[in-house]
Design an enzyme around this catalytic site. Sequence first.
Site, mmCIF file in Angstrom:
data_model
loop_
_atom_site.group_PDB
_atom_site.id
_atom_site.type_symbol
_atom_site.label_atom_id
_atom_site.label_comp_id
_atom_site.label_asym_id
_atom_site.label_seq_id
_atom_site.Cartn_x
_atom_site.Cartn_y
_atom_site.Cartn_z
ATOM 1 N N HIS A 225 0.839 -1.191 0.000
ATOM 2 C CA HIS A 225 0.000 0.000 0.000
ATOM 3 C C HIS A 225 0.874 1.241 0.000
ATOM 4 O O HIS A 225 1.808 1.344 0.809
ATOM 5 C CB HIS A 225 -0.922 0.016 1.221
ATOM 6 N N SER A 226 0.597 2.162 -0.915
ATOM 7 C CA SER A 226 1.207 3.485 -0.918
ATOM 8 C C SER A 226 2.727 3.402 -0.954
ATOM 9 O O SER A 226 3.310 2.836 -1.874
ATOM 10 C CB SER A 226 0.692 4.264 0.291
ATOM 11 N N GLN A 227 3.413 3.928 0.074
ATOM 12 C CA GLN A 227 4.879 3.973 0.100
ATOM 13 C C GLN A 227 5.510 2.601 -0.097
ATOM 14 O O GLN A 227 6.609 2.487 -0.655
ATOM 15 C CB GLN A 227 5.348 4.608 1.413
#
Length: 387
Positions: A225-227
């Site tokens: 997720h994300s980063q």
Amino acid sequence: MNAFMIPLVKYTFGLLIVGILLKHFFVYRLRRARVPVRSKPHPSSRALHTRQYFYVGGCYVPHGSSEICHGQLYVERLTPARVTRNIPILLIHGNGMTGTNWLNTPDGRPGWSDYFLHQGYEVFIVDQPARGRSAWQSKVDGDIGIFTTHTIESRFTATAKYDIWPQATLHTQWPGSGTKGDPVFDAFYHSIVPGLTSAAETSELMKTAGSTLLEKIGPVVVVVHSQSGCLGWILGDARPNLVKAIVALEPNGPPFQNAIFMRQSARAFGLTDIPLTFDPPISSALDLGPIALRQGENYTCFQQARPPRQLVHLAKVPVLIVTSESGYHAVYDEFTVQFLEEAGVDVTHIRLENIGIHGNGHMFFMELNSDQIAGEVVEPWIRNTIG
């Protein structure tokens, strides 16, 4: 009817009347007490499982007259009472977060770890190196930073209020107001922790420790997720035989340059800050020669120079990218998909609004309809992809 039977009938009739009155009395008391009627377990209820934890990776480094350990990876292993899926799920959290954010949502509902346990998957959860339970070591690890309440509100939980990008006002699925002082927001913000500010340092540490983890536990489906999106590409590139699929929930991007909040160069190797395996091989990031193909108010779409090099290891790993309707990734996830497709990677891209799921933001795996997204989008794709 004889004289003996008459009292017996009256007695039986009396017991019946008393039983009816008692039933109505207790039903009335239960309703007044608002005791819920017990129903069969919902898929999002707590799953019966066993829990273990262990560490992988890390090395000893000098510390005064002795040594300390640096770079180790905390791993939590959750095993359902009945394992019915052959390939486990590896959940890797995003920036400012830890593995705890997969366990339950800020408003107290079971998280995606429980969802996958219910489906018969064994689940592994990690804290990235130098984060949370994977200790950050002063004077050994690099600088750390933390998200402020303003950053969390404006980018993740109350985006409609700040209206920074075009889709931001469509956000409706975060539980509560999404602002400081709201109990759900406060519960979420209390879970936010410092993390390394250097994406390259994080990537190198996670490549080393994450590869060791994969060699220990065997093939997995990696959910990022994300980063941590870049960590999925890095692990898939480093151990393509052990990463059976990658599910990327709004992975960090777009290629080569940040967007929306900042416009500086980033991810010199397209989707990562450290090298991936390209064909033809590259001697430096400059060999990718990024070119601008499209520009908007708060983004520029960069892609590889033509003809694009191929990601020969990642091409062996099927990828699902999921994008919310209102998160800032709605502006540019398509550029990440384009980069992967042009590099020969098999990518499925699902925009939630295109399949009738509306109002979600960047943290959709913990929003009000998180189970719907897991059950209608993510888990079916995993099941159909890996069998």
